[in-house]
Design a protein around this motif. Structure first.
Motif, mmCIF file in Angstrom:
data_model
loop_
_atom_site.group_PDB
_atom_site.id
_atom_site.type_symbol
_atom_site.label_atom_id
_atom_site.label_comp_id
_atom_site.label_asym_id
_atom_site.label_seq_id
_atom_site.Cartn_x
_atom_site.Cartn_y
_atom_site.Cartn_z
ATOM 1 N N ARG A 273 0.814 -1.219 0.000
ATOM 2 C CA ARG A 273 0.000 0.000 0.000
ATOM 3 C C ARG A 273 0.848 1.270 0.000
ATOM 4 O O ARG A 273 0.311 2.362 0.162
ATOM 5 N N ASP A 274 2.161 1.145 -0.159
ATOM 6 C CA ASP A 274 3.085 2.288 -0.085
ATOM 7 C C ASP A 274 2.916 3.055 1.224
ATOM 8 O O ASP A 274 2.854 4.287 1.248
ATOM 9 N N GLU A 275 2.857 2.291 2.311
ATOM 10 C CA GLU A 275 2.723 2.865 3.648
ATOM 11 C C GLU A 275 3.935 2.495 4.487
ATOM 12 O O GLU A 275 4.696 1.593 4.149
ATOM 13 N N GLU A 276 4.051 3.209 5.591
ATOM 14 C CA GLU A 276 5.065 2.911 6.593
ATOM 15 C C GLU A 276 4.457 3.143 7.977
ATOM 16 O O GLU A 276 3.441 3.831 8.093
ATOM 17 N N PRO A 277 5.080 2.592 9.024
ATOM 18 C CA PRO A 277 4.567 2.866 10.367
ATOM 19 C C PRO A 277 4.890 4.307 10.754
ATOM 20 O O PRO A 277 6.058 4.688 10.792
ATOM 21 N N VAL A 278 3.856 5.094 10.968
ATOM 22 C CA VAL A 278 4.031 6.485 11.383
ATOM 23 C C VAL A 278 3.995 6.580 12.904
ATOM 24 O O VAL A 278 4.745 7.325 13.512
ATOM 25 N N VAL A 279 3.100 5.796 13.521
ATOM 26 C CA VAL A 279 2.987 5.730 14.976
ATOM 27 C C VAL A 279 3.090 4.267 15.392
ATOM 28 O O VAL A 279 2.433 3.408 14.803
ATOM 29 N N ILE A 280 3.906 4.009 16.378
ATOM 30 C CA ILE A 280 3.963 2.699 17.026
ATOM 31 C C ILE A 280 3.541 2.964 18.465
ATOM 32 O O ILE A 280 4.135 3.802 19.141
ATOM 33 N N TYR A 281 2.469 2.278 18.897
ATOM 34 C CA TYR A 281 1.953 2.584 20.225
ATOM 35 C C TYR A 281 1.832 1.345 21.089
ATOM 36 O O TYR A 281 1.724 0.226 20.600
ATOM 37 N N LEU B 256 14.119 -1.673 22.019
ATOM 38 C CA LEU B 256 13.395 -2.297 20.916
ATOM 39 C C LEU B 256 12.947 -1.305 19.840
ATOM 40 O O LEU B 256 12.404 -1.708 18.819
ATOM 41 N N ALA B 257 13.165 -0.026 20.067
ATOM 42 C CA ALA B 257 12.729 1.008 19.109
ATOM 43 C C ALA B 257 13.576 0.922 17.842
ATOM 44 O O ALA B 257 14.706 1.381 17.816
ATOM 45 N N ALA B 258 13.008 0.335 16.790
ATOM 46 C CA ALA B 258 13.775 0.064 15.568
ATOM 47 C C ALA B 258 13.331 0.883 14.369
ATOM 48 O O ALA B 258 13.830 0.681 13.273
ATOM 49 N N GLU B 259 12.381 1.788 14.561
ATOM 50 C CA GLU B 259 11.878 2.619 13.460
ATOM 51 C C GLU B 259 12.210 4.080 13.760
ATOM 52 O O GLU B 259 11.432 4.779 14.409
#
Length: 162
Positions: free
Chosen positions: A83-91, A108-111
Motif C-alpha cells: 500500500r506504499d505505507e510505513e509505520p508512522v505511529v507505534i503505540y 526495541l525502538a527500531a523505526e
C-alpha cells in the motif's frame, strides 16, 4: 516528569493525530487493560501522516511487556509495503507505570522515523477517566518527547490484526 536515574528527555517535534485515531488508541489501551495494548498507525511513505489504525494482539499477554506475533507483524509489513505505507505511529500502553519509554521500549525502538506513543492506563484502568497520552522519538537510544496535537480533519480507518 522523568524520575531520578532515568536519562533526561527534551521536548522537540510534533505528532499531529486526528481525534478518531487518538480515541481509537485510547479505547484499545483501556479495553486491553490490565494487559498492555499494542499497535501501529500506518501512513503514506514520507508523509508523517498517521491515517490507518491497526490494532495488534499482544502475543505476550503481559501487563508489563508487549510483543507482536511475528506472523502478524510480517503480514502487516507486507501489506504496508503493498500500500506504499510505513509505520508512522507505534503505540503501546503501560498499565502500571507512567507513559514514558522503559529501557526495554528504548532498546526495541527500531523505526527511527516513527512516533512512539505511550498511553498509561494506571490511574483508571479500563474504567472511564482520562489517560496519560505521550509521544516520543527514539533514535539510537535517545528519547525525545514531542508535543501531541489532536486535529479534526484527518480521515482514518481501523483494522484489527490477529
Amino acid at each position: 516528569m522523568p524520575s531520578a536515574g532515568r536519562a533526561p528527555h527534551r521536548l522537540g517535534g510534533v505528532l499531529r493525530i486526528d481525534q478518531a485515531t487518538y480515541d481509537g488508541i485510547v479505547e484499545h489501551a483501556k479495553r486491553d487493560h490490565p494487559v498492555e495494548a499494542c499497535g501501529m498507525v500506518a501512513g503514506p511513505i514520507g508523509s508523517d501522516r498517521p491515517v490507518r489504525l491497526i490494532e495488534m494482539v499482544n502475543a505476550a499477554g503481559s501487563p508489563t511487556f508487549y510483543e507482536y506475533d511475528s506472523t502478524d507483524l510480517l503480514r502487516l509489513y507486507r501489506e504496508m509495503d503493498d500500500r506504499d505505507e510505513e509505520p508512522v505511529v507505534i503505540y503501546h500502553s503501560h498499565t502500571a507505570t507512567e507513559a514514558y519509554p522503559s529501557v526495554t521500549d528504548i532498546n526495541l525502538a527500531a523505526e527511527p522515523g516513527a512516533h512512539y506513543v505511550l498511553v498509561s492506563t494506571t490511574e483508571h484502568g479500563n474504567n472511564p477517566g482520562p489517560v496519560e497520552f505521550r509521544s516520543y522519538r527514539i533514535i539510537d537510544g535517545v528519547v525525545t518527547e514531542e508535543e501531541v496535537i489532536v486535529v479534526d480533519n484527518e480521515s482514518t480507518s481501523t483494522e484489527e490484526t490477529g
